[in-house]
Write a protein that holds these residues in place. Structure first.
Motif, short mmCIF file in Angstrom:
data_model
loop_
_atom_site.label_atom_id
_atom_site.label_comp_id
_atom_site.label_asym_id
_atom_site.label_seq_id
_atom_site.Cartn_x
_atom_site.Cartn_y
_atom_site.Cartn_z
N UNK A 163 0.83 -1.20 0.00
CA UNK A 163 0.00 0.00 0.00
C UNK A 163 0.87 1.26 0.00
N UNK A 164 1.99 1.21 0.72
CA UNK A 164 2.90 2.36 0.74
C UNK A 164 3.45 2.64 -0.66
N UNK A 165 3.78 1.58 -1.41
CA UNK A 165 4.25 1.75 -2.78
C UNK A 165 3.18 2.42 -3.63
N UNK A 166 1.93 1.98 -3.45
CA UNK A 166 0.83 2.55 -4.22
C UNK A 166 0.55 4.00 -3.83
N UNK A 167 0.66 4.30 -2.56
CA UNK A 167 0.46 5.68 -2.12
C UNK A 167 1.47 6.62 -2.78
N UNK A 168 2.71 6.14 -2.92
CA UNK A 168 3.72 6.95 -3.60
C UNK A 168 3.29 7.22 -5.04
N UNK A 170 0.19 7.23 -6.20
CA UNK A 170 -0.96 8.14 -6.17
C UNK A 170 -0.50 9.58 -5.98
N UNK A 171 0.50 9.77 -5.12
CA UNK A 171 1.02 11.12 -4.88
C UNK A 171 1.58 11.73 -6.17
N UNK A 172 2.11 10.88 -7.05
CA UNK A 172 2.70 11.37 -8.30
C UNK A 172 1.63 11.69 -9.36
N UNK A 173 0.41 11.19 -9.15
CA UNK A 173 -0.63 11.30 -10.19
C UNK A 173 -1.40 12.61 -10.16
N UNK A 174 -1.31 13.35 -9.07
CA UNK A 174 -2.00 14.63 -8.96
C UNK A 174 -3.50 14.50 -9.20
N UNK A 175 -4.10 13.50 -8.56
CA UNK A 175 -5.55 13.31 -8.68
C UNK A 175 -6.27 14.37 -7.86
N UNK A 176 -7.26 14.98 -8.47
CA UNK A 176 -8.02 16.04 -7.80
C UNK A 176 -9.47 15.59 -7.64
N UNK A 177 -10.20 16.19 -6.70
CA UNK A 177 -11.63 15.89 -6.61
C UNK A 177 -12.31 16.12 -7.95
N UNK A 178 -13.06 15.13 -8.40
CA UNK A 178 -13.73 15.22 -9.69
C UNK A 178 -12.98 14.56 -10.83
#
Length: 259
Positions: A163-168, A170-178
């Motif tokens: 999960x820690x690998x995946x969180x890293x 996700x942090x790089x993806x710049x996902x925003x609400x919507x």
């Protein structure tokens, strides 16, 4: 993995344990070995849960250990209970529950001195370079143990590392609400990424996965749409389902065709 059924309750006091060790590529056996003795700031962890990483399978059958050190106990996604500590470790840690960070940085190179431990030039690693979690006990450094919450199961704790690998990621993806997010691949990492994308605020998450069973799991875990990426026209299906522009695509297969 639960190893408790392999050993009698008195085995710890006798100093032996069972460990699943790789002796060479293709030779993976369950052996009776000595329980490691923690020294200095080391902790002895009774392994209560250990995951099987996608890298463990090729390690056993094709690649071998990272430095071709044998025999080696593999397994790096694990957690458990601290049962003994070295002479310089905090004695109050005995009985505490924790999940393991498997990377062991050298703490001497330029990357380590700037606290960028993941870029260590001479790191060690539990389960691929040093004995890991496919055993009843494992010796770990005090800095590698992260406390588990009282209501967190050991199975959940074993998933801390992936999960820690995946969180890293996700942090790089710049996902925003919507955001609309497409995840390619419904294996363990893809399913984690899908759930984390939702947690990051994505309004719509689509999984591309050819295996029907994995698509079914994805829908149960919150995917808005799961598409057979081999037998369906993905752009046409997205349009049919009213999916407009895709903001983020996360590739979780690692093959040239999906990249």
């Amino acid at each position: 993995m639960d190893f408790s059924r392999y050993l009698s309750p008195s085995a710890y006091h006798e100093g032996t344990m069972k460990a699943c060790r790789l002796h060479r590529i293709g030779e993976f056996t369950t052996d009776a070995v000595s329980i490691p003795k923690p020294v200095g700031e080391q902790l002895l962890l009774k392994v209560e849960g250990c995951g099987v990483c996608g890298s463990d399978i090729p390690r056993i059958f094709k690649l071998g250990t990272s430095k071709q050190r044998y025999p080696l106990t593999i397994g790096h996604e694990f957690g458990g209970t601290i049962v003994e500590v070295g002479e310089d470790a905090d004695k109050n840690l005995v009985g505490k529950r924790g999940a393991i960070f498997p990377c062991i940085p050298c703490r001497k190179c330029d990357a380590c001195l700037s606290a960028n431990y993941a870029m260590c030039e001479d790191y060690d690693y539990l389960g691929s370079r040093s004995d890991g979690g496919f055993a009843e006990y494992c010796s770990v450094d005090m800095q590698q143990v992260y406390k588990l919450g009282d209501h967190t199961s050991f199975e959940q704790g074993a998933m801390t590392e992936p999960v820690a690998c995946c969180l890293h990621g996700i942090d790089m993806c710049n996902i925003k609400p919507g955001s609309t997010v497409v995840v390619i691949g419904g294996g363990m990492i893809g399913l984690l990424m899908m759930q984390l994308a939702k947690n990051a605020g994505a309004t719509k998450v689509v999984l591309l996965e050819p295996v029907e069973g994995k698509r079914e799991v994805a829908l149960k875990l919150g995917a808005d749409l799961a598409i057979d990426s081999i037998h369906e026209d993905v752009p046409a299906r997205l349009k049919q389902e009213g999916v407009g522009n895709v903001d983020v695509v996360i590739e979780c297969v690692g093959k040239p065709v999906t990249i």
